[in-house]
Design a protein around this motif. Structure first.
Motif, mmCIF file in Angstrom:
data_model
loop_
_atom_site.group_PDB
_atom_site.id
_atom_site.type_symbol
_atom_site.label_atom_id
_atom_site.label_comp_id
_atom_site.label_asym_id
_atom_site.label_seq_id
_atom_site.Cartn_x
_atom_site.Cartn_y
_atom_site.Cartn_z
ATOM 1 N N GLU A 1 0.845 -1.366 -0.099
ATOM 2 C CA GLU A 1 -0.340 -0.252 -0.323
ATOM 3 C C GLU A 1 0.424 1.275 0.170
ATOM 4 O O GLU A 1 0.616 2.206 -0.820
ATOM 5 C CB GLU A 1 -1.234 -0.090 1.060
ATOM 6 C CG GLU A 1 -1.972 -1.106 0.911
ATOM 7 C CD GLU A 1 -3.027 -1.425 2.345
ATOM 8 O OE1 GLU A 1 -3.618 -2.119 2.279
ATOM 9 O OE2 GLU A 1 -2.200 -0.748 3.545
ATOM 10 N N MET A 2 1.969 1.427 1.111
ATOM 11 C CA MET A 2 2.727 2.531 0.979
ATOM 12 C C MET A 2 3.609 2.610 -0.458
ATOM 13 O O MET A 2 3.100 3.632 -1.114
ATOM 14 C CB MET A 2 4.051 2.333 1.530
ATOM 15 C CG MET A 2 3.966 2.062 3.404
ATOM 16 S SD MET A 2 5.375 2.486 4.411
ATOM 17 C CE MET A 2 4.937 0.396 5.343
ATOM 18 N N GLN A 3 4.468 1.096 -0.907
ATOM 19 C CA GLN A 3 5.097 1.203 -2.025
ATOM 20 C C GLN A 3 3.955 2.167 -3.719
ATOM 21 O O GLN A 3 4.132 3.327 -4.408
ATOM 22 C CB GLN A 3 5.434 0.431 -3.079
ATOM 23 C CG GLN A 3 6.138 -0.290 -2.087
ATOM 24 C CD GLN A 3 6.557 -1.519 -2.258
ATOM 25 O OE1 GLN A 3 5.731 -2.132 -2.746
ATOM 26 N NE2 GLN A 3 6.796 -2.124 -0.825
ATOM 27 N N ARG A 4 2.771 1.883 -3.084
ATOM 28 C CA ARG A 4 1.233 2.279 -3.997
ATOM 29 C C ARG A 4 0.689 3.736 -4.222
ATOM 30 O O ARG A 4 0.781 4.713 -5.305
ATOM 31 C CB ARG A 4 0.459 1.592 -4.815
ATOM 32 C CG ARG A 4 -0.616 1.013 -5.878
ATOM 33 C CD ARG A 4 -1.309 0.198 -5.719
ATOM 34 N NE ARG A 4 -2.473 0.632 -4.768
ATOM 35 C CZ ARG A 4 -2.727 -0.812 -3.722
ATOM 36 N NH1 ARG A 4 -2.169 -1.992 -3.615
ATOM 37 N NH2 ARG A 4 -4.008 -0.250 -2.629
ATOM 38 N N ARG A 5 0.643 3.998 -2.974
ATOM 39 C CA ARG A 5 0.145 5.238 -2.631
ATOM 40 C C ARG A 5 0.962 6.116 -2.533
ATOM 41 O O ARG A 5 0.029 7.848 -2.321
ATOM 42 C CB ARG A 5 -0.748 5.065 -1.319
ATOM 43 C CG ARG A 5 -1.734 4.532 -1.403
ATOM 44 C CD ARG A 5 -2.219 4.278 -0.681
ATOM 45 N NE ARG A 5 -2.867 4.812 0.674
ATOM 46 C CZ ARG A 5 -3.445 4.268 1.627
ATOM 47 N NH1 ARG A 5 -3.444 3.123 2.325
ATOM 48 N NH2 ARG A 5 -3.396 5.851 2.871
ATOM 49 N N MET A 6 2.435 5.882 -2.088
ATOM 50 C CA MET A 6 3.274 7.077 -2.082
ATOM 51 C C MET A 6 3.999 7.580 -2.863
ATOM 52 O O MET A 6 3.325 9.201 -3.375
ATOM 53 C CB MET A 6 4.486 6.612 -1.268
ATOM 54 C CG MET A 6 4.114 6.505 -0.132
ATOM 55 S SD MET A 6 5.652 5.719 1.239
ATOM 56 C CE MET A 6 6.600 7.625 1.357
ATOM 57 N N PRO A 7 3.569 7.405 -4.365
ATOM 58 C CA PRO A 7 4.466 5.867 -4.900
ATOM 59 C C PRO A 7 5.599 5.892 -4.754
ATOM 60 O O PRO A 7 6.541 7.327 -4.907
ATOM 61 C CB PRO A 7 4.024 6.039 -6.032
ATOM 62 C CG PRO A 7 4.483 8.038 -6.489
ATOM 63 C CD PRO A 7 4.207 8.182 -5.383
ATOM 64 N N MET A 8 6.681 5.063 -3.850
ATOM 65 C CA MET A 8 7.993 4.594 -3.917
ATOM 66 C C MET A 8 8.575 3.172 -4.130
ATOM 67 O O MET A 8 7.494 1.987 -4.328
ATOM 68 C CB MET A 8 7.817 5.239 -2.749
ATOM 69 C CG MET A 8 9.667 4.862 -2.113
ATOM 70 S SD MET A 8 10.470 5.249 -0.439
ATOM 71 C CE MET A 8 9.400 7.022 -0.452
ATOM 72 N N PRO A 9 8.663 3.263 -5.053
ATOM 73 C CA PRO A 9 9.526 1.463 -5.776
ATOM 74 C C PRO A 9 9.570 0.768 -4.398
ATOM 75 O O PRO A 9 10.389 0.900 -3.478
ATOM 76 C CB PRO A 9 10.756 1.943 -6.451
ATOM 77 C CG PRO A 9 10.954 3.516 -6.845
ATOM 78 C CD PRO A 9 10.109 4.192 -5.661
ATOM 79 N N ALA A 10 9.693 -0.437 -4.452
ATOM 80 C CA ALA A 10 9.609 -1.259 -3.270
ATOM 81 C C ALA A 10 10.718 -1.439 -3.055
ATOM 82 O O ALA A 10 11.687 -1.564 -1.870
ATOM 83 C CB ALA A 10 9.408 -2.853 -3.689
ATOM 84 N N ASN A 11 11.545 -1.487 -4.146
ATOM 85 C CA ASN A 11 12.894 -1.466 -3.486
ATOM 86 C C ASN A 11 13.951 -0.430 -2.719
ATOM 87 O O ASN A 11 15.070 0.218 -2.058
ATOM 88 C CB ASN A 11 14.072 -1.525 -4.532
ATOM 89 C CG ASN A 11 14.086 -3.314 -5.170
ATOM 90 O OD1 ASN A 11 13.651 -4.105 -3.893
ATOM 91 N ND2 ASN A 11 14.971 -3.300 -6.145
ATOM 92 N N THR A 12 13.050 0.879 -2.697
ATOM 93 C CA THR A 12 13.414 2.180 -2.117
ATOM 94 C C THR A 12 12.080 1.906 -0.180
ATOM 95 O O THR A 12 13.003 1.938 0.214
ATOM 96 C CB THR A 12 13.276 3.579 -2.866
ATOM 97 O OG1 THR A 12 14.337 3.130 -3.945
ATOM 98 C CG2 THR A 12 12.797 4.470 -1.992
ATOM 99 N N GLN A 13 11.440 2.024 -0.769
ATOM 100 C CA GLN A 13 10.837 2.185 0.570
ATOM 101 C C GLN A 13 11.007 0.887 1.292
ATOM 102 O O GLN A 13 10.524 1.059 2.545
ATOM 103 C CB GLN A 13 9.595 1.434 -0.595
ATOM 104 C CG GLN A 13 7.716 1.574 0.885
ATOM 105 C CD GLN A 13 7.628 0.475 1.744
ATOM 106 O OE1 GLN A 13 7.946 -0.647 0.766
ATOM 107 N NE2 GLN A 13 7.294 0.148 2.885
#
Length: 141
Positions: A95-107
């Motif tokens: 949810e964070m990756q999708r709504r921020m958005p931020m790539p998984a390898n960063t978030q």
């Protein structure tokens, strides 16, 4: 090496000025977010460990850590501010990756650092992801 011991890092003058600039940018982002969402987020100084972790056996992981080092503290701040804005409902990594958005390898690494530093914790709840698996719901402390 003991995981609790931190390696001393020398910060070059140009890197220090970048960090000051990024800190100012983060403060402005936080102020805009507080005004937009009508919340006050107490976000601590996240400059504690300027060197992001990396997989010691991987040259690409090390290069990625070196590349993100000047921005890691602001990314941690963004993740923490986002979770604070979610309140007790929190958010899963997806949810964070999708709504921020931020790539998984960063978030995800930034969230792990925040958990290790005691700023974020598991809510004790899980939610179903898009793939149908259960994921931990994270909340700001």
């Amino acid at each position: 090496m003991d995981a609790t011991k931190k390696k001393a890092v020398t910060v070059a003058p140009d890197t220090a000025s970048k960090r000051i600039k990024l800190s100012r940018q983060f403060s402005a982002k936080r102020s805009r977010m507080e005004a937009l969402h009508g919340i006050h987020c107490h976000i601590p100084d996240l400059f504690g460990d300027p060197a992001p972790p990396y997989q010691r056996h991987s040259a690409t992981s090390r290069r990625a850590a070196e590349r993100i080092a000047p921005m890691a503290h602001t990314k941690r701040g963004e993740v923490l501010a986002f979770l604070a804005s979610c309140g007790p409902n929190g958010a899963t990594d997806e949810e964070m990756q999708r709504r921020m958005p931020m790539p998984a390898n960063t978030q995800r690494p930034r969230r792990i650092e925040l958990v290790a530093d005691g700023f974020v914790k598991s809510s004790g709840k899980t939610r179903i992801t898009r793939s149908g698996d259960y994921a931990v719901v994270w909340v700001a402390c």
